[in-house]
Design a protein around this motif. Structure first.
Motif, PDB file in Angstrom:
ATOM      1  N   LEU A  75       4.083  -4.863  -7.159  1.00  0.00           N
ATOM      2  CA  LEU A  75       4.554  -3.717  -6.378  1.00  0.00           C
ATOM      3  C   LEU A  75       4.527  -2.415  -7.168  1.00  0.00           C
ATOM      4  CD1 LEU A  75       7.570  -5.292  -4.433  1.00  0.00           C
ATOM      5  CD2 LEU A  75       5.492  -4.303  -3.420  1.00  0.00           C
ATOM      6  N   ASP A  76       4.853  -2.476  -8.456  1.00  0.00           N
ATOM      7  CA  ASP A  76       4.904  -1.237  -9.237  1.00  0.00           C
ATOM      8  C   ASP A  76       3.517  -0.659  -9.506  1.00  0.00           C
ATOM      9  OD1 ASP A  76       4.188  -3.295 -10.939  1.00  0.00           O
ATOM     10  OD2 ASP A  76       5.291  -2.509 -12.657  1.00  0.00           O
ATOM     11  N   ARG A  77       2.466  -1.417  -9.185  1.00  0.00           N
ATOM     12  CA  ARG A  77       1.089  -0.933  -9.369  1.00  0.00           C
ATOM     13  C   ARG A  77       0.369  -0.708  -8.045  1.00  0.00           C
ATOM     14  NH1 ARG A  77       1.869  -5.006 -13.033  1.00  0.00           N
ATOM     15  NH2 ARG A  77       0.804  -6.552 -11.747  1.00  0.00           N
ATOM     16  N   PHE A  78       1.067  -0.926  -6.937  1.00  0.00           N
ATOM     17  CA  PHE A  78       0.438  -0.806  -5.617  1.00  0.00           C
ATOM     18  C   PHE A  78       0.703   0.584  -5.050  1.00  0.00           C
ATOM     19  CE2 PHE A  78       0.212  -1.245  -1.016  1.00  0.00           C
ATOM     20  CZ  PHE A  78      -0.985  -1.936  -0.865  1.00  0.00           C
ATOM     21  N   LEU A  79      -0.325   1.175  -4.441  1.00  0.00           N
ATOM     22  CA  LEU A  79      -0.204   2.517  -3.870  1.00  0.00           C
ATOM     23  C   LEU A  79      -0.003   2.409  -2.357  1.00  0.00           C
ATOM     24  CD1 LEU A  79      -0.293   5.564  -4.383  1.00  0.00           C
ATOM     25  CD2 LEU A  79      -2.773   5.474  -3.982  1.00  0.00           C
ATOM     26  N   PHE A  80       1.221   2.662  -1.911  1.00  0.00           N
ATOM     27  CA  PHE A  80       1.502   2.684  -0.480  1.00  0.00           C
ATOM     28  C   PHE A  80       1.045   4.018   0.103  1.00  0.00           C
ATOM     29  CE2 PHE A  80       4.530  -0.514  -1.940  1.00  0.00           C
ATOM     30  CZ  PHE A  80       4.411  -1.490  -0.964  1.00  0.00           C
ATOM     31  N   ALA A  81       0.515   3.961   1.328  1.00  0.00           N
ATOM     32  CA  ALA A  81       0.005   5.153   2.001  1.00  0.00           C
ATOM     33  C   ALA A  81       0.949   5.548   3.142  1.00  0.00           C
ATOM     34  CB  ALA A  81      -1.399   4.876   2.547  1.00  0.00           C
ATOM     35  N   PRO A  82       0.905   6.821   3.569  1.00  0.00           N
ATOM     36  CA  PRO A  82       1.817   7.279   4.627  1.00  0.00           C
ATOM     37  C   PRO A  82       1.675   6.514   5.938  1.00  0.00           C
ATOM     38  CG  PRO A  82       0.809   9.148   3.517  1.00  0.00           C
ATOM     39  CD  PRO A  82       0.096   7.925   3.011  1.00  0.00           C
ATOM     40  N   GLU A  83       0.464   6.032   6.242  1.00  0.00           N
ATOM     41  CA  GLU A  83       0.242   5.355   7.529  1.00  0.00           C
ATOM     42  C   GLU A  83       0.546   3.860   7.482  1.00  0.00           C
ATOM     43  OE1 GLU A  83      -3.616   5.205   5.233  1.00  0.00           O
ATOM     44  OE2 GLU A  83      -2.082   6.719   5.658  1.00  0.00           O
ATOM     45  N   ASP A  84       1.076   3.365   6.374  1.00  0.00           N
ATOM     46  CA  ASP A  84       1.356   1.937   6.236  1.00  0.00           C
ATOM     47  C   ASP A  84       2.564   1.499   7.070  1.00  0.00           C
ATOM     48  OD1 ASP A  84      -0.718   1.623   4.465  1.00  0.00           O
ATOM     49  OD2 ASP A  84       0.545   1.647   2.664  1.00  0.00           O
ATOM     50  N   VAL A  85       2.482   0.280   7.579  1.00  0.00           N
ATOM     51  CA  VAL A  85       3.646  -0.435   8.108  1.00  0.00           C
ATOM     52  C   VAL A  85       3.850  -1.625   7.181  1.00  0.00           C
ATOM     53  CG1 VAL A  85       4.641  -1.702  10.027  1.00  0.00           C
ATOM     54  CG2 VAL A  85       3.183   0.286  10.478  1.00  0.00           C
ATOM     55  N   VAL A  86       4.981  -1.691   6.537  1.00  0.00           N
ATOM     56  CA  VAL A  86       5.228  -2.691   5.513  1.00  0.00           C
ATOM     57  C   VAL A  86       5.927  -3.902   6.135  1.00  0.00           C
ATOM     58  CG1 VAL A  86       6.291  -3.150   3.277  1.00  0.00           C
ATOM     59  CG2 VAL A  86       5.418  -0.864   3.796  1.00  0.00           C
ATOM     60  N   VAL A  87       5.314  -5.068   5.993  1.00  0.00           N
ATOM     61  CA  VAL A  87       5.877  -6.303   6.538  1.00  0.00           C
ATOM     62  C   VAL A  87       6.296  -7.190   5.365  1.00  0.00           C
ATOM     63  CG1 VAL A  87       5.533  -8.227   8.112  1.00  0.00           C
ATOM     64  CG2 VAL A  87       4.266  -6.097   8.465  1.00  0.00           C
ATOM     65  N   VAL A  88       7.597  -7.322   5.187  1.00  0.00           N
ATOM     66  CA  VAL A  88       8.120  -8.144   4.095  1.00  0.00           C
ATOM     67  C   VAL A  88       8.320  -9.555   4.624  1.00  0.00           C
ATOM     68  CG1 VAL A  88      10.020  -8.481   2.493  1.00  0.00           C
ATOM     69  CG2 VAL A  88       9.215  -6.167   2.999  1.00  0.00           C
ATOM     70  N   VAL A  89       7.625 -10.498   4.015  1.00  0.00           N
ATOM     71  CA  VAL A  89       7.655 -11.894   4.464  1.00  0.00           C
ATOM     72  C   VAL A  89       8.374 -12.699   3.391  1.00  0.00           C
ATOM     73  CG1 VAL A  89       6.272 -13.835   5.301  1.00  0.00           C
ATOM     74  CG2 VAL A  89       5.425 -11.490   5.586  1.00  0.00           C
ATOM     75  N   GLY A  90       9.641 -13.017   3.642  1.00  0.00           N
ATOM     76  CA  GLY A  90      10.397 -13.737   2.618  1.00  0.00           C
ATOM     77  C   GLY A  90      11.889 -13.591   2.788  1.00  0.00           C
ATOM     78  N   GLN A  91      12.582 -13.300   1.672  1.00  0.00           N
ATOM     79  CA  GLN A  91      14.028 -13.236   1.655  1.00  0.00           C
ATOM     80  C   GLN A  91      14.512 -11.784   1.729  1.00  0.00           C
ATOM     81  OE1 GLN A  91      12.156 -14.406  -0.883  1.00  0.00           O
ATOM     82  NE2 GLN A  91      12.399 -16.641  -0.885  1.00  0.00           N
ATOM     83  N   ASP A  92      15.819 -11.646   1.966  1.00  0.00           N
ATOM     84  CA  ASP A  92      16.436 -10.318   2.023  1.00  0.00           C
ATOM     85  C   ASP A  92      16.167  -9.522   0.751  1.00  0.00           C
ATOM     86  OD1 ASP A  92      17.829 -10.405   4.594  1.00  0.00           O
ATOM     87  OD2 ASP A  92      19.081 -11.938   3.679  1.00  0.00           O
ATOM     88  N   GLY A  93      16.291 -10.184  -0.401  1.00  0.00           N
ATOM     89  CA  GLY A  93      16.115  -9.488  -1.669  1.00  0.00           C
ATOM     90  C   GLY A  93      14.739  -8.889  -1.843  1.00  0.00           C
ATOM     91  N   LEU A  94      13.744  -9.459  -1.183  1.00  0.00           N
ATOM     92  CA  LEU A  94      12.386  -8.930  -1.298  1.00  0.00           C
ATOM     93  C   LEU A  94      12.268  -7.573  -0.608  1.00  0.00           C
ATOM     94  CD1 LEU A  94       9.559  -9.458  -2.376  1.00  0.00           C
ATOM     95  CD2 LEU A  94       9.059 -10.780  -0.300  1.00  0.00           C
ATOM     96  N   VAL A  95      13.048  -7.348   0.451  1.00  0.00           N
ATOM     97  CA  VAL A  95      13.068  -6.034   1.098  1.00  0.00           C
ATOM     98  C   VAL A  95      13.611  -4.998   0.122  1.00  0.00           C
ATOM     99  CG1 VAL A  95      13.999  -4.666   2.999  1.00  0.00           C
ATOM    100  CG2 VAL A  95      13.326  -7.037   3.395  1.00  0.00           C
ATOM    101  N   ALA A  96      14.703  -5.350  -0.558  1.00  0.00           N
ATOM    102  CA  ALA A  96      15.283  -4.436  -1.547  1.00  0.00           C
ATOM    103  C   ALA A  96      14.306  -4.160  -2.683  1.00  0.00           C
ATOM    104  CB  ALA A  96      16.584  -5.020  -2.091  1.00  0.00           C
ATOM    105  N   ASN A  97      13.596  -5.201  -3.141  1.00  0.00           N
ATOM    106  CA  ASN A  97      12.617  -5.018  -4.208  1.00  0.00           C
ATOM    107  C   ASN A  97      11.497  -4.068  -3.799  1.00  0.00           C
ATOM    108  OD1 ASN A  97      12.781  -8.536  -5.173  1.00  0.00           O
ATOM    109  ND2 ASN A  97      14.096  -6.835  -5.742  1.00  0.00           N
ATOM    110  N   THR A  98      11.155  -4.066  -2.508  1.00  0.00           N
ATOM    111  CA  THR A  98      10.061  -3.244  -1.995  1.00  0.00           C
ATOM    112  C   THR A  98      10.500  -1.814  -1.717  1.00  0.00           C
ATOM    113  OG1 THR A  98       9.145  -5.240  -0.940  1.00  0.00           O
ATOM    114  CG2 THR A  98       8.281  -3.128  -0.193  1.00  0.00           C
TER     115      THR A  98
END
Length: 299
Positions: A75-98
């Motif tokens: 995640l710290d090396r990934f470039l998110f773009a303004p038009e992205d919709v982020v789908v977190v597939v996993g646990q609650d903590g993964l949303v916080a990490n993202t």
């Protein structure tokens, strides 16, 4: 030309994949667990459920959209773009990490193991993915804005967190610093403690809550969308040179806590991700308050 939305599927390695990375083969991993009285079958089943959930979510992305997948460790090396919709597939903590890497992109939380996860942030099932993606890009705001906390150092380093930010010694022993409210003329109270925790209403169900209960739980904790933070000093040590009069409080919008380092090193990390931390040295200061960015969680 307007770019088509991009679905970014965020996931993390499963327990089974971690075991394989450590032991090399299924058989060696099974032997390691069985020698300690634990079968590998349930670990494999959870792995299969998670992988199937990721396949189902990927299949629900509209054909006209772009899509990609990113693992938590990247995640710290990934470039998110303004038009992205982020789908977190996993646990609650993964949303916080993202959340700390985003800048207002809508987030969909998909629970891969209903009943095992609390589902505070991953509120939806795989079957809901297609409808949620349409909702995330349709006119009108269908999101909850969850308050985030930020730390800004005097050298412009910045850190965001959804639950809480911890400031303290890397080894969780005792550190020295001065603590005060930003804007005050005095330099702050000199303290020695095992660290300071500043968090949000989303984080008020975890680490913050344990400290709040320890202090008697007098003032109500904020809710996830409340523009309010709470902060606690852990195990403040009274001495002729250090005080304990400032060990907890609240911060509203526009208010900030100021910490000035008086030790060789203090680390600042958010949501338990120590690998992605700020390093501050003697004389540096850091300001903590409500972030201008909020997590937009699709409802």
């Amino acid at each position: 030309m307007t770019l088509a939305p991009r679905a970014v599927l965020v996931h993390r390695r499963t327990e089974y994949e971690e075991l394989l990375a450590r032991h090399g083969t299924h058989g060696q991993a099974a032997f390691f667990l069985s020698s300690r009285g634990r079968p590998i079958d349930e670990v494999v089943r959870r792995h299969e459920r998670t992988r199937q959930a990721l396949r189902d979510v990927a299949a629900a992305v509209p054909l006209t959209w772009r899509s990609c997948q990113v693992e938590r460790a990247d995640l710290d090396r990934f470039l998110f773009a303004p038009e992205d919709v982020v789908v977190v597939v996993g646990q609650d903590g993964l949303v916080a990490n993202t959340a700390k890497y985003l800048a207002g992109q809508p987030v969909v939380g998909i629970d891969t193991d209903p009943g095992r996860n609390p589902g505070v942030l991953v509120r939806h099932r795989c079957a809901d993915t297609a409808a949620l993606l349409r909702s995330a890009t349709a006119p009108g705001d269908r999101t909850e804005e969850l308050t985030m906390v930020e730390a800004v150092a005097d050298d412009t380093q910045r850190l965001l967190a959804l639950n809480e930010i911890y400031l303290g010694p890397a080894g969780h022993q005792t550190t020295r610093y001065r603590l005060g409210l930003d804007g005050e003329t005095d330099p702050g109270e000199p303290q020695a403690s095992s660290g300071v925790l500043v968090g949000t209403g989303t984080g008020a169900t975890g680490w913050l809550r344990s400290l709040w209960l320890e202090r008697g739980g007098a003032a109500p904790l904020p809710g996830p969308c409340d523009p309010r933070l709470v902060w606690f000093v852990r195990e403040a040590w009274p001495s002729p040179a250090t005080g304990t009069s400032r060990v907890g409080g609240e911060l509203g919008r526009g208010q900030a806590l100021r910490l000035t380092v008086e030790s060789d090193r203090i680390v600042v990390f958010g949501d338990g991700m120590e690998a992605d931390a700020l390093d501050l040295t003697w004389g540096q200061s850091v300001r903590l308050g409500i972030a201008s960015t909020a997590l937009r969680l699709v409802t």
